[in-house]
Write a protein that holds these residues in place. Sequence first.
Motif, PDB file in Angstrom:
ATOM      1  N   UNK A  40       0.845  -1.195   0.000  1.00  0.00           N
ATOM      2  CA  UNK A  40       0.000   0.000   0.000  1.00  0.00           C
ATOM      3  C   UNK A  40       0.884   1.250   0.000  1.00  0.00           C
ATOM      4  N   UNK A  41       0.789   2.037  -1.076  1.00  0.00           N
ATOM      5  CA  UNK A  41       1.491   3.321  -1.140  1.00  0.00           C
ATOM      6  C   UNK A  41       0.516   4.425  -0.763  1.00  0.00           C
ATOM      7  N   UNK A  60      -3.846   5.845   7.970  1.00  0.00           N
ATOM      8  CA  UNK A  60      -2.621   6.588   7.674  1.00  0.00           C
ATOM      9  C   UNK A  60      -1.829   6.899   8.940  1.00  0.00           C
ATOM     10  N   UNK A  61      -2.512   7.251  10.024  1.00  0.00           N
ATOM     11  CA  UNK A  61      -1.824   7.531  11.286  1.00  0.00           C
ATOM     12  C   UNK A  61      -1.208   6.269  11.877  1.00  0.00           C
ATOM     13  N   UNK A  62      -1.952   5.182  11.846  1.00  0.00           N
ATOM     14  CA  UNK A  62      -1.482   3.934  12.452  1.00  0.00           C
ATOM     15  C   UNK A  62      -0.297   3.324  11.705  1.00  0.00           C
ATOM     16  N   UNK A  63      -0.176   3.640  10.421  1.00  0.00           N
ATOM     17  CA  UNK A  63       0.896   3.042   9.624  1.00  0.00           C
ATOM     18  C   UNK A  63       1.913   4.068   9.133  1.00  0.00           C
ATOM     19  N   UNK A  81       5.366   3.508   1.984  1.00  0.00           N
ATOM     20  CA  UNK A  81       4.892   2.263   1.403  1.00  0.00           C
ATOM     21  C   UNK A  81       4.929   1.163   2.453  1.00  0.00           C
ATOM     22  N   UNK A  82       3.781   0.581   2.744  1.00  0.00           N
ATOM     23  CA  UNK A  82       3.668  -0.511   3.711  1.00  0.00           C
ATOM     24  C   UNK A  82       3.452  -1.833   2.988  1.00  0.00           C
ATOM     25  N   UNK A  90       8.089  -1.543   6.002  1.00  0.00           N
ATOM     26  CA  UNK A  90       7.686  -0.160   5.729  1.00  0.00           C
ATOM     27  C   UNK A  90       8.865   0.605   5.150  1.00  0.00           C
ATOM     28  N   UNK A  91       8.631   1.311   4.062  1.00  0.00           N
ATOM     29  CA  UNK A  91       9.645   2.155   3.426  1.00  0.00           C
ATOM     30  C   UNK A  91       9.055   3.537   3.231  1.00  0.00           C
TER      31      UNK A  91
END
Length: 228
Positions: A72-73, A144-147, A155-156, A170-171
């Motif tokens: 997910x980006x 978005x906050x949690x990740x 990018x997750x 995560x990047x």
Amino acid sequence: MKTPPVVSPREWEAARRQLLVEERQLTHARDALAAKRRRMPWLAVEKEYEFDGPQGKVGLLDLFEGRRQLIVYRAFFEPGVTGWPDHACVGCSMVGDHVGHLAHLNARDTTLVFASRAPQADIQRVKARMGWTMPWYTITDEFDTDFDVNEWHGTNAFIRDGDKVFRTYFINARGDEALGSTWSYLDMTALGRQETWEDSPQGYPQTPPYAWWHWHDEYDGGAGPAPK
């Protein structure tokens, strides 16, 4: 501008071969880093997340589209972001322009999606304008906050075991610059490229290198007719 010296073909080749030693070292270091990513511990995703999609409300599990892995980006396209409402932010748009054909990722049981806070009508409009085809969802809660992507792009990577979802890597920041190709996306996932040359934990899915490659319109499993 002070330019480098102009040399003979022999001297140029010698200089290139000298740099090639370092380039190979960098390639090996990148492979070793990807091997460590495949051994990262997994983080269970316990919360339920909801997104708006082209067909209505969906959960995080739905974003996998039945595949085992999900990338997910988080793209910034929403009110208050430069470019709104005609464009996503220029950096996120460059990322979008670099995404390769998704059939190759799908062939490795991996789905790539974008996510933003813009409404679906605006997302579909900008996708059409820019010629993008990746699935793109609207964030409606604290995803978005949690990740770690509420203030900056990132990018997750996730993996699922049945209905259980886990965050695997995560990047963000300049790390996103290297993403876009099938190889770079797979290298950040828990399963990697899934090729026999990779240093992966025992039992991970692997096939011979090159054997799974195909034309993007001739993959089996929904991307096109079965390879012949």
